[in-house]
Motif scaffolding. Structure first.
Motif, PDB file in Angstrom:
ATOM      1  N   TRP A 396       0.757  -1.308  -0.168  1.00  0.00           N
ATOM      2  CA  TRP A 396       0.014   0.052   0.280  1.00  0.00           C
ATOM      3  C   TRP A 396       0.846   1.224  -0.008  1.00  0.00           C
ATOM      4  N   GLN A 397       1.962   1.185   0.964  1.00  0.00           N
ATOM      5  CA  GLN A 397       2.792   2.290   1.007  1.00  0.00           C
ATOM      6  C   GLN A 397       3.325   2.856  -0.259  1.00  0.00           C
ATOM      7  N   GLN A 398       3.834   1.739  -1.127  1.00  0.00           N
ATOM      8  CA  GLN A 398       4.650   1.852  -2.306  1.00  0.00           C
ATOM      9  C   GLN A 398       3.654   2.421  -3.330  1.00  0.00           C
ATOM     10  N   TRP A 399       2.560   1.742  -3.443  1.00  0.00           N
ATOM     11  CA  TRP A 399       1.452   2.356  -4.244  1.00  0.00           C
ATOM     12  C   TRP A 399       0.981   3.681  -4.104  1.00  0.00           C
ATOM     13  N   ALA A 400       0.662   3.802  -2.950  1.00  0.00           N
ATOM     14  CA  ALA A 400       0.244   5.048  -2.491  1.00  0.00           C
ATOM     15  C   ALA A 400       1.491   6.602  -2.580  1.00  0.00           C
ATOM     16  N   GLY A 401       2.609   6.159  -2.402  1.00  0.00           N
ATOM     17  CA  GLY A 401       3.605   7.149  -2.921  1.00  0.00           C
ATOM     18  C   GLY A 401       3.254   7.728  -4.478  1.00  0.00           C
ATOM     19  N   ARG A 402       3.295   6.554  -5.264  1.00  0.00           N
ATOM     20  CA  ARG A 402       3.209   6.874  -6.699  1.00  0.00           C
ATOM     21  C   ARG A 402       2.084   7.581  -7.009  1.00  0.00           C
ATOM     22  N   TRP A 403       1.183   7.239  -6.342  1.00  0.00           N
ATOM     23  CA  TRP A 403      -0.169   7.713  -6.486  1.00  0.00           C
ATOM     24  C   TRP A 403      -0.162   9.269  -5.997  1.00  0.00           C
ATOM     25  N   GLN A 404       0.218   9.638  -4.873  1.00  0.00           N
ATOM     26  CA  GLN A 404       0.341  11.099  -4.472  1.00  0.00           C
ATOM     27  C   GLN A 404       1.555  11.930  -5.316  1.00  0.00           C
ATOM     28  N   GLN A 405       2.446  11.381  -5.867  1.00  0.00           N
ATOM     29  CA  GLN A 405       3.200  12.069  -6.710  1.00  0.00           C
ATOM     30  C   GLN A 405       2.407  12.070  -8.137  1.00  0.00           C
ATOM     31  N   ARG A 406       1.587  11.303  -8.623  1.00  0.00           N
ATOM     32  CA  ARG A 406       0.629  11.709  -9.710  1.00  0.00           C
ATOM     33  C   ARG A 406      -0.375  12.829  -9.378  1.00  0.00           C
ATOM     34  N   LEU A 407      -1.040  12.698  -8.357  1.00  0.00           N
ATOM     35  CA  LEU A 407      -2.091  13.858  -7.996  1.00  0.00           C
ATOM     36  C   LEU A 407      -1.169  15.052  -7.822  1.00  0.00           C
ATOM     37  N   ALA A 408       0.070  15.267  -7.334  1.00  0.00           N
ATOM     38  CA  ALA A 408       0.795  16.383  -7.177  1.00  0.00           C
ATOM     39  C   ALA A 408       0.951  17.029  -8.800  1.00  0.00           C
ATOM     40  N   GLU A 409       0.936  16.431  -9.757  1.00  0.00           N
ATOM     41  CA  GLU A 409       1.083  16.917 -11.111  1.00  0.00           C
ATOM     42  C   GLU A 409       0.064  17.848 -11.503  1.00  0.00           C
ATOM     43  N   GLN A 410      -1.086  17.407 -10.807  1.00  0.00           N
ATOM     44  CA  GLN A 410      -2.353  18.272 -11.065  1.00  0.00           C
ATOM     45  C   GLN A 410      -2.299  19.732 -10.647  1.00  0.00           C
ATOM     46  N   GLY A 411      -1.578  19.882  -9.445  1.00  0.00           N
ATOM     47  CA  GLY A 411      -1.414  21.192  -8.999  1.00  0.00           C
ATOM     48  C   GLY A 411      -2.795  21.479  -8.182  1.00  0.00           C
ATOM     49  N   LEU A 412      -3.640  20.471  -7.848  1.00  0.00           N
ATOM     50  CA  LEU A 412      -4.690  20.953  -6.994  1.00  0.00           C
ATOM     51  C   LEU A 412      -4.724  20.800  -5.574  1.00  0.00           C
ATOM     52  N   THR A 413      -5.561  21.488  -4.879  1.00  0.00           N
ATOM     53  CA  THR A 413      -5.310  21.279  -3.241  1.00  0.00           C
ATOM     54  C   THR A 413      -5.989  20.193  -2.897  1.00  0.00           C
ATOM     55  N   SER A 414      -5.451  19.621  -1.666  1.00  0.00           N
ATOM     56  CA  SER A 414      -6.069  18.524  -1.112  1.00  0.00           C
ATOM     57  C   SER A 414      -7.514  18.653  -1.116  1.00  0.00           C
ATOM     58  N   ALA A 415      -8.217  19.514  -0.800  1.00  0.00           N
ATOM     59  CA  ALA A 415      -9.718  19.859  -0.616  1.00  0.00           C
ATOM     60  C   ALA A 415     -10.420  19.691  -1.988  1.00  0.00           C
ATOM     61  N   ASP A 416      -9.820  20.309  -2.946  1.00  0.00           N
ATOM     62  CA  ASP A 416     -10.328  20.077  -4.227  1.00  0.00           C
ATOM     63  C   ASP A 416     -10.211  18.501  -4.856  1.00  0.00           C
ATOM     64  N   LEU A 417      -9.332  18.001  -4.491  1.00  0.00           N
ATOM     65  CA  LEU A 417      -9.321  16.465  -4.795  1.00  0.00           C
ATOM     66  C   LEU A 417      -9.816  15.843  -4.273  1.00  0.00           C
ATOM     67  N   GLN A 418     -10.217  15.884  -2.723  1.00  0.00           N
ATOM     68  CA  GLN A 418     -11.083  15.090  -1.859  1.00  0.00           C
ATOM     69  C   GLN A 418     -12.484  15.341  -2.433  1.00  0.00           C
ATOM     70  N   SER A 419     -12.904  16.676  -2.755  1.00  0.00           N
ATOM     71  CA  SER A 419     -14.261  17.127  -3.022  1.00  0.00           C
ATOM     72  C   SER A 419     -14.548  16.383  -4.436  1.00  0.00           C
ATOM     73  N   SER A 420     -13.582  16.329  -5.154  1.00  0.00           N
ATOM     74  CA  SER A 420     -13.900  15.814  -6.560  1.00  0.00           C
ATOM     75  C   SER A 420     -14.022  14.204  -6.705  1.00  0.00           C
ATOM     76  N   MET A 421     -13.144  13.503  -5.882  1.00  0.00           N
ATOM     77  CA  MET A 421     -13.280  12.241  -5.387  1.00  0.00           C
ATOM     78  C   MET A 421     -14.669  11.864  -4.799  1.00  0.00           C
ATOM     79  N   ASP A 422     -14.901  12.497  -3.703  1.00  0.00           N
ATOM     80  CA  ASP A 422     -16.204  12.030  -3.193  1.00  0.00           C
ATOM     81  C   ASP A 422     -17.380  12.366  -3.996  1.00  0.00           C
ATOM     82  N   ALA A 423     -17.122  13.157  -4.976  1.00  0.00           N
ATOM     83  CA  ALA A 423     -18.407  13.448  -5.907  1.00  0.00           C
ATOM     84  C   ALA A 423     -18.531  12.182  -6.993  1.00  0.00           C
ATOM     85  N   VAL A 424     -17.368  11.140  -7.006  1.00  0.00           N
ATOM     86  CA  VAL A 424     -17.669  10.135  -7.959  1.00  0.00           C
ATOM     87  C   VAL A 424     -17.610   8.792  -7.242  1.00  0.00           C
ATOM     88  N   ASN A 425     -17.355   8.958  -6.175  1.00  0.00           N
ATOM     89  CA  ASN A 425     -17.097   7.541  -5.434  1.00  0.00           C
ATOM     90  C   ASN A 425     -18.153   7.654  -4.109  1.00  0.00           C
TER      91      ASN A 425
END
Length: 488
Positions: A396-425
């Motif tokens: 999990w830690q290995q995957w989550a590290g890669r995932w957070q790096q990918r999210l960081a490329e989008q330049g969005l705040t954590s709050a914006d990311l959480q909001s967009s994810m909760d809207a589709v999950n």
């Protein structure tokens, strides 16, 4: 705008449908009614929760604006072709026009024997009616094209299956109930003229843009392929398993239809099957794209004489169209899962990240819905949220590290990311064990409390209130449902 009624399918006459009246029931009474959908269809309020409405939705006292017919179709059932199936326990009453001009079928399911019932009684037990009501309305709330539930009534009669069960009737609504099997029925009769008439009707009703194409019937095939490819991707992204994806259960309009032994997965397993009759896993979660493609190939076969007089050329054109299914389906699935992971525009480069998370879920038997819903809580801290679902914390830690790096490329705040994810999950899906419990209560002593609670909560699946929080919990080992059943 006034209430507007049409009978376009009935007007085609035989062999497309046959007139048939519902069989009267003993003592109908209300189970459920959908006022929001009734308003969309502009159904007169005289039928809303009234005795007049019970007369309509039980079939006991149909108004003069109805013209009940049973639709004719064939189908491949678990790969075996049956040249005549048809509406064995369903009747199309009318087509209602909503404010946008879209036609919707009004169909009674469980209304008694029809010319296509064969040896069936044409009835439905209470359990399957409640299941379809809940799951179809949940699918609508989740944004997936689907038939919908307008009303349900208890009949006052008993239906004999393995045991005697209370009978019920569902009134469901769809853009149409035309299936791949509808075309197979006509093709099996070898009447190209009737097939052409029907194809023209479907184009006019569902895909009018195809009429302007150089080859309208090829365009129809392409349109249905695209609609189904997107639909199956939506199912997959939610962990939904239809359970009985026969050609007679696949709609031309691209809606989810015929909720029988359907289920949403709990622990993620691509080979998961719930349907009691699917003993070989033909329609397992991971097989659904392949089987949809197979079904669409059967649809293409029916259209060959319309696509071209030259059989070889018709086959070549249809084959090329069918080859688009996988591309459309995979692209849509990648986009949907990408959004669930917080990636706004997933590309082919994101596929390893997506695949590795799905594999991680499988290896840890993670709950499909929670593995995505809780992921938004892991955006800011990978030790929170979804982290709790994985026994293999190193992976999990290995995957989550890669995932957070990918999210960081989008330049969005954590709050914006959480909001967009909760809207589709979704926080809530129709859990198998909760549906089973609601059916048990309703069947044993007429208690609809849990059914009504589930129905209301599932209207807002992305927002789960505190008082309904346990409805989103996965089952305990003792609560797990292994098999689901259809109502025939």
């Amino acid at each position: 705008m006034p209430f507007a009624v049409h009978h376009t399918l009935a007007a085609l006459g035989s062999p497309f449908s046959l007139p048939c009246q519902p069989t009267a029931v003993a003592a109908p009474q209300w189970l459920a009614f959908n006022p929001e959908l009734a308003a969309q269809l502009r159904l007169p309020q005289a039928f809303w929760g009234t005795d007049t409405g019970v007369g309509l939705f039980s079939g006991n006292n149909l108004p003069d604006w109805t013209k009940p017919v049973a639709h004719a179709y064939a189908g491949h059932q678990f790969g075996h072709f049956v040249p005549q199936l048809g509406d064995g326990r369903a009747l199309l009453l009318a087509e209602l026009e909503d404010e946008s001009g879209q036609l919707f079928d009004l169909q009674l399911k469980g209304a008694g024997q029809t010319p296509f019932s064969r040896r069936g009684d044409g009835r439905s037990p209470l359990g399957p009616v409640l299941r379809e009501y809940l799951v179809s309305e949940a699918m609508h709330a989740l944004g997936v094209p689907t038939t919908r539930a307008l009303a349900a009534v208890l009949t006052g009669d008993w239906v004999q299956r393995e045991t005697a069960e209370p009978g019920a009737i569902l009134c469901r609504v769809a853009k149409s109930h035309i299936r791949i099997g509808s075309f197979q029925y006509l093709a099996a009769q070898g009447d190209t003229a009737q097939l052409t008439t029907f194809a023209d009707y479907v184009i006019q009703r569902h895909y009018p843009g195809c009429a302007n194409s150089a080859n309208p019937y090829l365009a129809l095939l392409e349109a249905v392929i695209s609609a189904q490819a997107v639909l199956i991707a939506q199912w997959m992204s939610l962990g939904f398993i239809h359970g009985v994806m026969n050609t007679d259960n696949m709609s031309i309009s691209g809606e989810t239809i015929d909720y029988g032994p359907c289920a949403f997965m709990d622990s993620f397993n691509p080979a998961q099957v719930y349907s009691f009759i699917d003993r070989n896993g033909r329609y397992a979660w991971g097989n659904q794209p392949k089987m949809a493609s197979w079904n669409l190939a059967r649809f293409a076969e029916t259209l060959l004489p319309l696509i071209s007089d030259n059989t070889e050329q018709a086959v070549a054109l249809a084959t090329k169209a069918l080859q688009q299914f996988n591309l459309i389906n995979e692209t849509e699935f990648r986009a949907l899962i990408g959004k669930k992971l917080g990636i706004s525009e997933a590309t082919a480069a994101d596929e390893p990240l997506i695949r590795d998370y799905l594999n991680l879920m499988v290896k840890n038997s993670a709950d499909f819905t929670l593995a995505f819903r809780l992921l938004s809580q892991s955006v800011a801290d990978i030790n929170q949220g979804a982290a709790t679902l994985f026994n293999d914390q190193t992976a999990w830690q290995q995957w989550a590290g890669r995932w957070q790096q990918r999210l960081a490329e989008q330049g969005l705040t954590s709050a914006d990311l959480q909001s967009s994810m909760d809207a589709v999950n979704p926080a809530l899906i129709p859990r198998n064990h909760q549906i089973a419990k609601a059916i048990e209560f309703a069947t044993s002593d007429g208690d609809l409390t849990l059914f009504n609670r589930l129905h209301n909560a599932l209207k807002t699946p992305f927002m789960l209130s505190e008082q309904d929080e346990e409805l989103g919990h996965p089952p305990t080992p003792q609560q797990c449902i292994s098999n689901t059943f259809c109502g025939t």
